[in-house]
Design a protein around this motif. Structure first.
Motif, PDB file in Angstrom:
ATOM      1  N   ARG A 371       0.829  -1.202   0.000  1.00  0.00           N
ATOM      2  CA  ARG A 371       0.000   0.000   0.000  1.00  0.00           C
ATOM      3  C   ARG A 371       0.866   1.257   0.000  1.00  0.00           C
ATOM      4  N   ASN A 372       0.418   2.288  -0.704  1.00  0.00           N
ATOM      5  CA  ASN A 372       1.199   3.513  -0.826  1.00  0.00           C
ATOM      6  C   ASN A 372       1.446   4.181   0.517  1.00  0.00           C
ATOM      7  N   GLU A 373       0.464   4.163   1.430  1.00  0.00           N
ATOM      8  CA  GLU A 373       0.632   4.840   2.718  1.00  0.00           C
ATOM      9  C   GLU A 373       1.452   4.006   3.693  1.00  0.00           C
ATOM     10  N   ASN A 374       1.820   2.791   3.290  1.00  0.00           N
ATOM     11  CA  ASN A 374       2.572   1.880   4.165  1.00  0.00           C
ATOM     12  C   ASN A 374       3.736   1.287   3.385  1.00  0.00           C
ATOM     13  N   ALA A 410       4.017   0.880  -5.700  1.00  0.00           N
ATOM     14  CA  ALA A 410       3.920   0.454  -4.303  1.00  0.00           C
ATOM     15  C   ALA A 410       3.985  -1.055  -4.163  1.00  0.00           C
ATOM     16  N   GLY A 411       3.743  -1.770  -5.246  1.00  0.00           N
ATOM     17  CA  GLY A 411       3.810  -3.232  -5.179  1.00  0.00           C
ATOM     18  C   GLY A 411       2.715  -3.855  -6.004  1.00  0.00           C
ATOM     19  N   GLY A 412       2.211  -4.985  -5.566  1.00  0.00           N
ATOM     20  CA  GLY A 412       1.139  -5.673  -6.264  1.00  0.00           C
ATOM     21  C   GLY A 412       0.648  -6.817  -5.406  1.00  0.00           C
ATOM     22  N   LEU A 413      -0.499  -7.360  -5.764  1.00  0.00           N
ATOM     23  CA  LEU A 413      -1.052  -8.503  -5.058  1.00  0.00           C
ATOM     24  C   LEU A 413      -1.594  -9.522  -6.056  1.00  0.00           C
ATOM     25  N   CYS A 414      -1.536 -10.771  -5.651  1.00  0.00           N
ATOM     26  CA  CYS A 414      -2.138 -11.870  -6.397  1.00  0.00           C
ATOM     27  C   CYS A 414      -3.477 -12.182  -5.729  1.00  0.00           C
ATOM     28  N   ILE A 584     -10.548   5.687  -7.918  1.00  0.00           N
ATOM     29  CA  ILE A 584     -10.406   7.135  -8.047  1.00  0.00           C
ATOM     30  C   ILE A 584      -8.962   7.515  -7.718  1.00  0.00           C
ATOM     31  N   PRO A 585      -8.492   8.696  -8.113  1.00  0.00           N
ATOM     32  CA  PRO A 585      -7.118   9.108  -7.790  1.00  0.00           C
ATOM     33  C   PRO A 585      -6.883   9.161  -6.281  1.00  0.00           C
ATOM     34  N   THR A 586      -5.698   8.708  -5.879  1.00  0.00           N
ATOM     35  CA  THR A 586      -5.296   8.701  -4.473  1.00  0.00           C
ATOM     36  C   THR A 586      -3.833   9.119  -4.356  1.00  0.00           C
ATOM     37  N   PRO A 587      -3.374   9.502  -3.161  1.00  0.00           N
ATOM     38  CA  PRO A 587      -1.962   9.877  -2.993  1.00  0.00           C
ATOM     39  C   PRO A 587      -1.030   8.703  -3.261  1.00  0.00           C
ATOM     40  N   ARG A 588       0.081   9.010  -3.891  1.00  0.00           N
ATOM     41  CA  ARG A 588       1.133   8.031  -4.131  1.00  0.00           C
ATOM     42  C   ARG A 588       2.095   8.042  -2.943  1.00  0.00           C
ATOM     43  N   ILE A 605       8.524  13.712 -10.504  1.00  0.00           N
ATOM     44  CA  ILE A 605       8.067  12.512  -9.794  1.00  0.00           C
ATOM     45  C   ILE A 605       6.572  12.646  -9.488  1.00  0.00           C
ATOM     46  N   LYS A 606       5.810  11.653  -9.852  1.00  0.00           N
ATOM     47  CA  LYS A 606       4.362  11.707  -9.677  1.00  0.00           C
ATOM     48  C   LYS A 606       3.983  11.613  -8.203  1.00  0.00           C
TER      49      LYS A 606
END
Length: 623
Positions: A371-374, A410-414, A584-588, A605-606
């Motif tokens: 997750r971006n916030e973590n 931030a990563g990915g999930l299966c 929806i758009p969220t903070p990176r 940097i986005k």
């Protein structure tokens, strides 16, 4: 084969202490979920798949361990099942919710070497090189040892078979120790790390089996052969001998420079039916979303797709040693691999690229954060610290071929639709491709295709979907020219952002062997309108507060459910359909860093993102 993450972690070797220094100065923890945080129960109507990470590493991977990473498998497993742990840089870390399953995929090449050196293991001392490396590390030359290992990655410079036997048994013991059927599944496996001329052909090998079968064979590595076709032969032998089952999961095709989804064999020969059948048997899924780039589609090839540019990292191969060409891009991204598969099928009568899509992290610090916030980054050198988004992660032969830190996702999930949280049930879902990829979000996505659906079937979508059609990953055979319909349901991550839209991506081939693609909006939030060409021209908007790295769910939808039919269907043409769902758009993570540390991030940097999911395709077979 100059491997791997030679400079991904090497570039951060001297920076790994930066996070530690920052931690001493910064008393506030980064992870928002440590302590007594409780996310609460899942909503009753949430159609929960199983979420896991099939690709992350610990100190037992030589590229990580030789560069000072000391977070081992115990910490990795405990963090993945939801416990609070301490990261390499000293920060505490905890997931918002536990993962359901993991594959700890440490590299098979010299598996565990750093620990052998650190412990001055008698087995390692059997090797002249091993004895020399132990002394070098004791004398503060650990980085020189790493470079010596990495620059000669083609060769097993230790060559002590007893080391492999020793460490492989421990890998299996660890997986068995943390396996809790029905609650938390740990797969036995590892990463096969082939990278000819630094072009990425890595695969994660995931076993359905337990210790009895897995102990009969030692890990296959690039020391045995860098040719994935030789690796498939090993898998065939394993299955025939043990009665077990195993899959190979390719990842980062975006760094393969056109090799991952080629129309030729590894040695450049024409494809044969046997080659196609073997690849299709063992490579049923592909990791298309992770930290080092998203591999669903590319904006250069799909300029009409406004959402194709997502975590795009594609200027060269993984060492930045060869410049990318547009021709290479066509053989590196899932959408175009699906189209290439239709072409091969047109020629050979069989399709090698009918794979499902998954995501994972490829983290190298023992911490599976998505997750971006973590966000705890690629490795220790990218754990929370001021300025971690700035600078080069992998230095190319020229700067424009380098990989930059701020590009990382931030990563990915299966995500898997399995009946039980067990090795067997999850593996079988992967094998039948009833899986989907996310960029880290835990949104729920269901897709069914069939000929007998109607709008009313949406009221009992799952039961009707299985009774009358096929789920994601399935095949629809031609039915007297009848048009198939698709039932789709997407639900927001209970802890995340609302949904923007549901899209259907179609690819097809005509009678002359020409392929085409088109993106349709199938459902959108906020009463927006989809026009008669299948496009919603109104963006969802944004609620991001850039001063505080927050957003609200005042826009978007908690759920989008729809029945969709292809308005341009041609019963004579083979085709595939897969669903993409956007939040929806969220903070990176870069914006969270900016607010957390009070430091500016580099130009370009986005700071925002639109997290997403990709469902495995459903294929329509005209013949």
């Amino acid at each position: 084969m100059k491997n791997l993450l030679t400079l991904i972690l090497a570039a951060g070797t001297f920076l790994s202490c930066t996070a530690q220094d920052a931690k001493q100065e910064e008393v506030r923890e980064y992870s928002p979920y440590i302590g007594d945080f409780d996310p609460g129960p899942l909503p009753e109507n949430y159609d929960k798949p199983l979420f896991g990470d099939t690709h992350f590493h610990t100190s037992w991977s030589t590229d990580a361990g030789m560069l000072g990473i000391n977070v081992g498998p115990d910490v990795a497993y405990r963090a993945a099942r939801g416990e609070e742990v301490t990261s390499q840089s000293g920060y505490k870390f905890k997931l918002i919710r536990p993962l359901d399953f993991v594959l700890l995929s440490d590299h098979s090449e010299n598996l565990g070497l750093a620990d052998f050196i650190r412990n001055e293991d008698p087995l390692l001392k059997k090797s002249e090189t091993g004895r020399r490396w132990i002394e070098m590390v004791k004398n503060g030359q650990g980085y020189d040892v790493y470079l010596e290992w990495a620059r000669n990655i083609n060769t097993d410079q230790i060559n002590v078979p007893e080391m492999v036997e020793n460490i492989w048994g421990k890998v299996i013991d660890n997986a068995e120790k943390y396996y809790e059927p029905g609650k938390f599944t740990t797969f036995i496996g590892y990463e096969f790390t082939s990278a000819p001329n630094s072009n990425n052909l890595h695969r994660n090998l995931i076993f359905r089996d337990g210790a009895e079968e897995a102990l009969q064979y030692f890990p296959y590595s690039a020391f045995d052969s860098g040719n994935p076709e030789d690796m498939w032969k090993f898998l065939e032998e394993y299955e025939e001998t043990t009665g077990g089952r195993v899959l190979a999961i390719p990842h980062n095709p975006n760094f393969s420079n056109g090799l991952m989804f080629d129309d030729k064999t590894y040695e450049g020969h024409e494809l044969t039916r046997e080659w196609v059948e073997t690849r299709s048997r063992f490579e049923t899924i592909v990791e298309v979303s992770q930290m080092k780039g998203d591999s669903e589609a590319h904006p250069m090839i799909s300029p009409d797709d406004q959402f194709a540019d997502f975590v795009t990292m594609s200027r060269g191969n993984m060492m930045g040693s060869v410049e990318k060409t547009e021709e290479m891009l066509y053989k590196e991204y899932a959408r175009y691999a699906y189209l290439e598969g239709l072409k091969i099928e047109h020629k050979l009568g069989i399709n090698p690229y009918k794979f499902g899509m998954i995501g994972s992290t490829d983290a190298h610090g023992g911490i599976s954060s998505q997750r971006n916030e973590n966000y705890f980054g690629k490795g220790a050198f990218m754990e929370p610290s001021p300025g971690r988004a700035d600078g080069i992660m992998v230095k190319g032969i020229k700067e424009e071929l380098s990989i930059f830190r701020g590009e990382n996702g931030a990563g990915g999930l299966c995500a898997v639709w399995a009946k039980e949280n067990t090795r067997e049930s999850i593996f079988d879902a992967m094998e039948r491709k009833e899986v989907y990829a996310t960029s880290g979000t835990r949104m729920s996505v269901r897709v069914f295709g069939g000929y007998d659906f109607s709008e009313s079937d949406l009221d009992n979508l799952v039961d009707n979907g299985y009774a009358k059609g096929v789920p994601m990953g399935g095949d629809l055979e031609a039915n007297n020219g009848q048009k198939p319909g698709f039932m789709i349901r997407a639900q927001k991550d209970p802890d995340g952002a609302n949904l923007d839209r549901v899209q259907v991506i179609k690819g097809w081939i005509d009678a002359d062997g020409n392929t085409f693609e088109k993106v349709f909006d199938a459902a959108v939030s906020d009463n927006r309108v989809i026009n008669n060409t299948g496009v919603c021209e109104t963006n969802v908007g944004s609620t991001i507060d850039y001063d505080n790295a927050t957003y609200t769910n005042d826009i978007g939808a908690e759920e989008l459910t729809t029945y969709w039919e292809d308005p341009e269907f041609d019963a004579s043409q083979n085709a595939f359909y897969y669903v993409r769902v956007l939040e929806i758009p969220t903070p990176r993570w870069t914006l969270y860093d900016k607010v957390q540390f009070g430091a500016e991030v580099g130009e370009g940097i986005k700071l925002e993102t639109q997290e997403r999911a990709y469902a495995s395709p459903i294929w329509y077979n005209a013949k």
